[in-house]
Motif scaffolding. Structure first.
Motif, PDB file in Angstrom:
ATOM      1  N   THR A  55       3.630  13.757  15.176  1.00 55.53           N
ATOM      2  CA  THR A  55       4.432  12.720  15.822  1.00 55.53           C
ATOM      3  C   THR A  55       3.883  11.334  15.561  1.00 55.53           C
ATOM      4  O   THR A  55       4.504  10.338  15.922  1.00 55.53           O
ATOM      5  N   ALA A 114       0.807  11.322  25.965  1.00 56.68           N
ATOM      6  CA  ALA A 114       2.191  11.306  25.485  1.00 56.68           C
ATOM      7  C   ALA A 114       2.417  12.382  24.432  1.00 56.68           C
ATOM      8  O   ALA A 114       3.486  12.991  24.363  1.00 56.68           O
ATOM      9  N   ALA A 115       1.388  12.636  23.610  1.00 55.64           N
ATOM     10  CA  ALA A 115       1.510  13.634  22.547  1.00 55.64           C
ATOM     11  C   ALA A 115       1.721  15.030  23.111  1.00 55.64           C
ATOM     12  O   ALA A 115       2.378  15.867  22.487  1.00 55.64           O
ATOM     13  N   VAL A 116       1.182  15.296  24.291  1.00 56.22           N
ATOM     14  CA  VAL A 116       1.371  16.609  24.922  1.00 56.22           C
ATOM     15  C   VAL A 116       2.462  16.558  25.985  1.00 56.22           C
ATOM     16  O   VAL A 116       2.583  17.453  26.809  1.00 56.22           O
ATOM     17  N   GLN A 117       3.247  15.468  25.977  1.00 54.57           N
ATOM     18  CA  GLN A 117       4.466  15.318  26.783  1.00 54.57           C
ATOM     19  C   GLN A 117       4.212  15.287  28.294  1.00 54.57           C
ATOM     20  O   GLN A 117       5.076  15.659  29.073  1.00 54.57           O
ATOM     21  N   MET A 118       3.026  14.793  28.671  1.00 55.08           N
ATOM     22  CA  MET A 118       2.731  14.637  30.090  1.00 55.08           C
ATOM     23  C   MET A 118       3.115  13.252  30.601  1.00 55.08           C
ATOM     24  O   MET A 118       3.291  13.056  31.801  1.00 55.08           O
ATOM     25  N   THR A 176       5.344   9.385  29.327  1.00 54.72           N
ATOM     26  CA  THR A 176       6.231   8.754  28.356  1.00 54.72           C
ATOM     27  C   THR A 176       5.757   7.333  28.113  1.00 54.72           C
ATOM     28  O   THR A 176       5.270   6.661  29.027  1.00 54.72           O
ATOM     29  N   ALA A 211       5.631  11.617  33.007  1.00 57.56           N
ATOM     30  CA  ALA A 211       6.920  12.128  32.553  1.00 57.56           C
ATOM     31  C   ALA A 211       7.713  12.772  33.696  1.00 57.56           C
ATOM     32  O   ALA A 211       7.141  13.408  34.583  1.00 57.56           O
ATOM     33  N   PRO A 267      10.595  15.457  33.640  1.00 60.10           N
ATOM     34  CA  PRO A 267      11.442  16.321  32.807  1.00 60.10           C
ATOM     35  C   PRO A 267      12.897  16.277  33.268  1.00 60.10           C
ATOM     36  O   PRO A 267      13.182  16.180  34.464  1.00 60.10           O
ATOM     37  N   GLU A 310      15.412  20.285  30.441  1.00 60.17           N
ATOM     38  CA  GLU A 310      14.042  20.491  29.974  1.00 60.17           C
ATOM     39  C   GLU A 310      13.264  21.348  30.967  1.00 60.17           C
ATOM     40  O   GLU A 310      12.499  22.244  30.568  1.00 60.17           O
ATOM     41  N   ARG A 344      -0.400  24.681  27.870  1.00 59.53           N
ATOM     42  CA  ARG A 344       0.390  23.452  27.772  1.00 59.53           C
ATOM     43  C   ARG A 344       1.660  23.554  28.613  1.00 59.53           C
ATOM     44  O   ARG A 344       2.052  22.606  29.302  1.00 59.53           O
ATOM     45  N   ARG A 402       3.032  21.340  31.889  1.00 57.96           N
ATOM     46  CA  ARG A 402       4.363  20.737  31.989  1.00 57.96           C
ATOM     47  C   ARG A 402       5.153  21.339  33.157  1.00 57.96           C
ATOM     48  O   ARG A 402       5.974  20.654  33.774  1.00 57.96           O
TER      49      ARG A 402
END
Length: 238
Positions: A5, A63-67, A69, A79, A81, A85, A161, A165
């Motif tokens: 990413t 951000a890379a592990v979507q925790m 934004t 984040a 969801p 999602e 992971r 999330r």
């Protein structure tokens, strides 16, 4: 090295950055920083005693592990969801964790069962003490440790992971943590694991995820600015 990413990976974090990453991750997973919480670089830099560049690297990793934004002009936020999602996260967990149970049973030994039983006892103690953060952490640890029995490190990392999330989903859409959650589901899973009953165990785990999703309210939280000085007191870099 950067991820596909273009965001920095964990290997980019130096010895000073890693504890900050872990502190923020823990605060998010344990619902001390709820979805929508703003994470301004200046405030975090002051609290942790590092440069904004260091904080920026940590935020990029989260951000890379979507925790979190990262949005131009709005900065970083924990984040939130979407409903779709949120449903996909638990659906994916259910698929992965149920499919892996045959390998779990094939490798499961008495020490594994004892370790899971200890986690369940600790989780119940956390509920009894109204310690929501510990209950959340121990619940996730039960699922991760259960899957780790299979020896499949890639799947275990994926479950880890997804569990992180999942915590965002529960924080965003679940009822406020309180005593009396369905922690007895883990007891039932352990009983079936001892009996080496694959089909009932798989059904019970699937129902466990169904219970969680059914409890979600799918109502968004608003944006907040947490008290970073209180949350991370004493965790600054020397």
């Amino acid at each position: 090295m950067k991820s596909e990413t273009g965001l920095k990976t964990a290997s980019d974090l130096n010895d000073k950055d890693e504890p900050i990453y872990q502190a923020l991750m823990t605060a998010i997973v344990e619902h001390q920083l709820p979805p929508g919480s703003k994470l301004p670089e200046e405030a975090l830099s002051e609290v942790f005693g590092v440069s904004r560049t260091g904080i920026r690297k940590v935020l990029q990793r989260l951000a890379a592990v979507q925790m979190i934004t990262l949005t131009p002009k709005r900065g970083a936020q924990v984040a939130t969801p979407t409903v779709e999602e949120a449903q996909d996260i638990f659906h994916t967990r259910c698929l992965l964790e149920c499919a892996n149970l045959a390998d779990v049973l094939a490798r499961c030994q008495p020490p594994h069962l004892a370790a899971l039983e200890k986690l369940i006892r600790q989780e119940q103690q956390a509920h009894d003490a109204h310690d929501g953060a510990a209950a959340i952490r121990l619940s996730a640890a039960f699922h991760i440790q259960l899957q780790a029995i299979s020896g499949n490190q890639v799947l275990t990392e994926m479950v880890t992971r997804l569990s992180q999330r999942s915590s965002l989903v529960v924080a965003a859409y679940g009822s406020p943590w309180k005593q009396g959650c369905r922690c007895d589901d883990h007891d039932q899973l352990l009983i079936l694991l001892r009996e080496r009953a694959l089909v009932p165990l798989t059904d019970a785990l699937r129902q466990h995820f169904d219970h969680i999703v059914a409890s979600l309210r799918f109502e968004r939280s608003g944006e907040t600015l947490p008290d970073f000085a209180r949350l991370f007191a004493g965790k600054g870099v020397e």
